[in-house]
Design an enzyme around this catalytic site. Structure first.
Site, PDB file in Angstrom:
ATOM      1  N   HIS A 152      88.542  46.427  18.537  1.00 38.66           N
ATOM      2  CA  HIS A 152      90.077  46.609  19.119  1.00 38.66           C
ATOM      3  C   HIS A 152      90.452  45.302  19.848  1.00 38.66           C
ATOM      4  CE1 HIS A 152      93.584  47.995  21.517  1.00 38.66           C
ATOM      5  NE2 HIS A 152      93.877  48.804  20.374  1.00 38.66           N
ATOM      6  N   LYS A 159      84.686  44.780  44.039  1.00 42.13           N
ATOM      7  CA  LYS A 159      86.193  45.180  43.733  1.00 42.13           C
ATOM      8  C   LYS A 159      85.734  46.720  43.586  1.00 42.13           C
ATOM      9  CE  LYS A 159      87.212  41.047  42.825  1.00 42.13           C
ATOM     10  NZ  LYS A 159      86.432  39.747  43.151  1.00 42.13           N
ATOM     11  N   ARG A 203      93.557  47.344  29.456  1.00 42.38           N
ATOM     12  CA  ARG A 203      94.705  48.224  28.911  1.00 42.38           C
ATOM     13  C   ARG A 203      94.218  49.538  28.300  1.00 42.38           C
ATOM     14  NH1 ARG A 203      99.342  44.532  25.839  1.00 42.38           N
ATOM     15  NH2 ARG A 203      97.652  44.340  24.239  1.00 42.38           N
ATOM     16  N   LYS A 204      92.941  49.705  28.352  1.00 41.36           N
ATOM     17  CA  LYS A 204      92.319  50.753  27.714  1.00 41.36           C
ATOM     18  C   LYS A 204      91.432  51.790  28.967  1.00 41.36           C
ATOM     19  CE  LYS A 204      93.903  50.769  23.766  1.00 41.36           C
ATOM     20  NZ  LYS A 204      94.994  49.936  24.171  1.00 41.36           N
ATOM     21  N   ASP A 247      92.345  44.863  22.798  1.00 43.78           N
ATOM     22  CA  ASP A 247      91.963  44.962  24.142  1.00 43.78           C
ATOM     23  C   ASP A 247      90.736  44.838  24.425  1.00 43.78           C
ATOM     24  OD1 ASP A 247      94.654  44.933  24.635  1.00 43.78           O
ATOM     25  OD2 ASP A 247      95.055  47.172  24.204  1.00 43.78           O
ATOM     26  N   LYS A 248      89.774  45.767  23.654  1.00 44.17           N
ATOM     27  CA  LYS A 248      88.478  45.666  23.929  1.00 44.17           C
ATOM     28  C   LYS A 248      87.760  44.468  23.632  1.00 44.17           C
ATOM     29  CE  LYS A 248      87.892  49.178  25.769  1.00 44.17           C
ATOM     30  NZ  LYS A 248      87.319  48.953  27.221  1.00 44.17           N
ATOM     31  N   LYS A 263      90.074  52.831  15.554  1.00 47.38           N
ATOM     32  CA  LYS A 263      90.558  53.685  16.666  1.00 47.38           C
ATOM     33  C   LYS A 263      90.069  55.146  15.955  1.00 47.38           C
ATOM     34  CE  LYS A 263      94.748  53.029  18.977  1.00 47.38           C
ATOM     35  NZ  LYS A 263      95.964  52.763  19.147  1.00 47.38           N
ATOM     36  N   PHE A 272      94.957  48.800   6.155  1.00 45.18           N
ATOM     37  CA  PHE A 272      94.644  48.326   7.450  1.00 45.18           C
ATOM     38  C   PHE A 272      93.715  47.064   7.345  1.00 45.18           C
ATOM     39  CE2 PHE A 272      93.082  49.732  12.114  1.00 45.18           C
ATOM     40  CZ  PHE A 272      93.359  48.367  12.521  1.00 45.18           C
ATOM     41  N   ASP A 295      97.132  42.139  16.408  1.00 44.02           N
ATOM     42  CA  ASP A 295      97.895  42.522  17.933  1.00 44.02           C
ATOM     43  C   ASP A 295      97.132  41.816  19.123  1.00 44.02           C
ATOM     44  OD1 ASP A 295      99.572  43.843  19.625  1.00 44.02           O
ATOM     45  OD2 ASP A 295      98.420  45.857  19.514  1.00 44.02           O
ATOM     46  N   ALA A 296      97.992  41.286  19.844  1.00 44.56           N
ATOM     47  CA  ALA A 296      97.383  40.644  21.133  1.00 44.56           C
ATOM     48  C   ALA A 296      96.527  41.636  21.626  1.00 44.56           C
ATOM     49  CB  ALA A 296      98.497  39.982  21.848  1.00 44.56           C
ATOM     50  N   GLU A 305      90.279  34.398  39.117  1.00 42.58           N
ATOM     51  CA  GLU A 305      89.780  33.704  40.576  1.00 42.58           C
ATOM     52  C   GLU A 305      88.245  33.939  40.342  1.00 42.58           C
ATOM     53  OE1 GLU A 305      93.541  34.987  39.834  1.00 42.58           O
ATOM     54  OE2 GLU A 305      92.341  36.647  40.826  1.00 42.58           O
ATOM     55  N   ASP A 336      87.830  48.917  42.507  1.00 36.11           N
ATOM     56  CA  ASP A 336      88.345  49.523  41.224  1.00 36.11           C
ATOM     57  C   ASP A 336      87.092  49.881  40.300  1.00 36.11           C
ATOM     58  OD1 ASP A 336      91.150  49.514  41.610  1.00 36.11           O
ATOM     59  OD2 ASP A 336      91.003  47.533  40.960  1.00 36.11           O
ATOM     60  N   GLU A 363      90.288  37.607  33.760  1.00 36.06           N
ATOM     61  CA  GLU A 363      91.241  38.389  32.827  1.00 36.06           C
ATOM     62  C   GLU A 363      91.129  37.526  31.450  1.00 36.06           C
ATOM     63  OE1 GLU A 363      92.352  40.919  33.676  1.00 36.06           O
ATOM     64  OE2 GLU A 363      92.440  41.013  35.860  1.00 36.06           O
ATOM     65  N   LYS A 397      85.634  42.392  36.792  1.00 36.25           N
ATOM     66  CA  LYS A 397      85.606  42.312  37.868  1.00 36.25           C
ATOM     67  C   LYS A 397      84.146  42.479  38.626  1.00 36.25           C
ATOM     68  CE  LYS A 397      90.037  44.730  38.388  1.00 36.25           C
ATOM     69  NZ  LYS A 397      90.804  45.682  38.630  1.00 36.25           N
TER      70      LYS A 397
END
Length: 403
Positions: free
Chosen positions: A16, A284, A259-260, A18-19, A177, A245, A253-254, A57, A286, A44, A280
């Site tokens: 995917h 961090k 995002r997941k 995003d992955k 998916k 597909f 798709d960018a 960074e 998060d 990122e 990260k």
């Protein structure tokens, strides 16, 4: 809590878009931590048709100095790591190919103002790399103490990827998916009411006998993954419901890092603080605090103290100690939630759950992150240095603190 209901979770494959971005970002984290375990990394990634862009960074010995000068050979290592990650996933398509894609590296030095708040110095302990709230969750629905809907969604796609890599399912392409809907009765998974699988495929597998072969294959995978008692003639399958597909991944798709976040965590069964993990370093919170809260929740359920547990931690940037600890066993606890909170606070090996304490206890300053970036950060088998937050080695400490 409701006892009878339908609940759904989704997963996305390693291919995917995003992955793909998440895996590239975490591959860069691993590269830099292998050079400097104290490196600071916020990487990122953007992926689109024949293009990968890095931004963010960094700071670390043997990586980049404060003026933004790269150490010799490191930019070439960064690009090689990006291409190797895309190759491992399996992208060799006209619209996204590991060897021919364009690559832009826009990483730059970490802000000195962030560094002064986060770094230890004098009598000041290392502070949290950012403010925020983090949640951990566990329940007794599966052997790995994860929500069943997400557990099965991940495993369907992981199996399909393994078959694609091995050649057992050569008609599959990397992007996919899944979605699993279960009916719960008395709070227990009783039946799979709907299964959704959309997978990128080779030419011609959207019609006729080839389409039937693809559908039969997916149903066989589902039957292998889900317990037989959850499947029946009433289970509804949606396999590639939009039809063709063939164009997928970053060409279709960018993709962007982070995002997941619900796929990465608990499939919607738990609250989420909003912070992504991939790209990260473990200063961090998060990332590291989300790992320690999962660790705590899993050990609470594994210890038999609850059937379901949610934990929240909160931090302020530059401040070492968490602002709050919250435990909710959703009415399933064998002792009071406040008693569990006190027990957690009494376990010295957790180091007060400061960023340094978390990293030390779980051993997070290691290049262990790329494999977390697909098929979930939780519900994975701990092995060696990998997935230490999935261990249940705190059970005896919790029981002793409650004695």
């Amino acid at each position: 809590m409701r006892s009878n209901y339908l609940f759904t979770s989704e997963s996305v494959s390693e291919g995917h878009p995003d992955k793909v971005s998440d895996q590239i970002s975490d591959a860069i984290v691993d590269l830099f931590l292998s050079k400097d375990p104290e490196a600071r990394i916020a990487c990122e990634t953007l992926t689109t048709t024949q293009l990968v862009v890095l931004a963010g960074e960094i700071r670390g010995k043997g990586i980049m100095d404060e003026a933004g000068n790269w150490a010799p050979g490191v930019p070439e290592e960064v690009e090689a790591t990006v291409r190797a990650t895309v190759k491992r996933i399996g992208y060799e398509q006209d619209g996204f190919h590991w060897e021919t894609l364009k690559f832009h590296n826009n990483l730059h030095p970490q802000s000195a103002h962030i560094a002064q708040g986060v770094d230890a110095g004098g009598n000041k302990d290392e502070g949290a790399g950012d403010q925020g709230i983090m949640f951990g969750f566990a329940c007794d629905e599966t052997p790995d103490l994860m929500p069943a809907t997400l557990y099965y969604s991940h495993r369907i796609l992981h199996r399909m990827a393994a078959d694609r890599h091995s050649g057992a399912a050569p008609f599959l392409e990397p992007d996919a998916k899944s979605q699993v809907t279960l009916r719960y009765e008395n709070g227990i998974p009783a039946a799979a009411t709907a299964i959704v699988v959309s997978t990128q495929h080779g030419k011609g597998y959207d019609q006729g006998e080839k389409e039937a072969e693809l559908h039969a294959y997916v149903k066989k995978v589902v039957a292998d993954i889900l317990p037989a008692e959850l499947l029946s003639d009433e289970t509804v399958y949606h396999i590639n419901p939009t039809g063709s597909f063939e164009i997928g991944g970053p060409d279709g798709d960018a993709g962007l890092t982070g995002r997941k976040i619900i796929v990465d965590t608990y499939g919607g069964a738990s609250p989420h603080g909003g912070g992504a993990f991939s790209g990260k370093d473990p200063t961090k919170v998060d990332r590291s605090a989300a790992y320690i809260t999962r660790y705590l929740a899993k050990n609470i359920v594994a210890a038999g103290l609850a059937k379901r547990c949610t934990i929240q931690l909160a931090y302020a940037i530059g401040v070492a100690k968490p602002l709050s600890l919250y435990v909710d066993t959703h009415g399933t606890g064998t002792v009071g939630d406040d008693v569990i909170e006190q027990a957690i606070g009494a376990i010295e090996k957790l180091g007060g759950m400061t960023p340094r304490g978390i990293r030390t206890h779980l051993g997070l300053n290691k290049p262990i992150y790329e494999r977390t970036a697909a098929y979930g950060h939780f519900g994975r088998d701990p092995e060696g240095d990998f997935f230490p937050w999935e261990k249940t080695d705190l059970v005896d400490d919790l029981k002793a603190a409650l004695a």
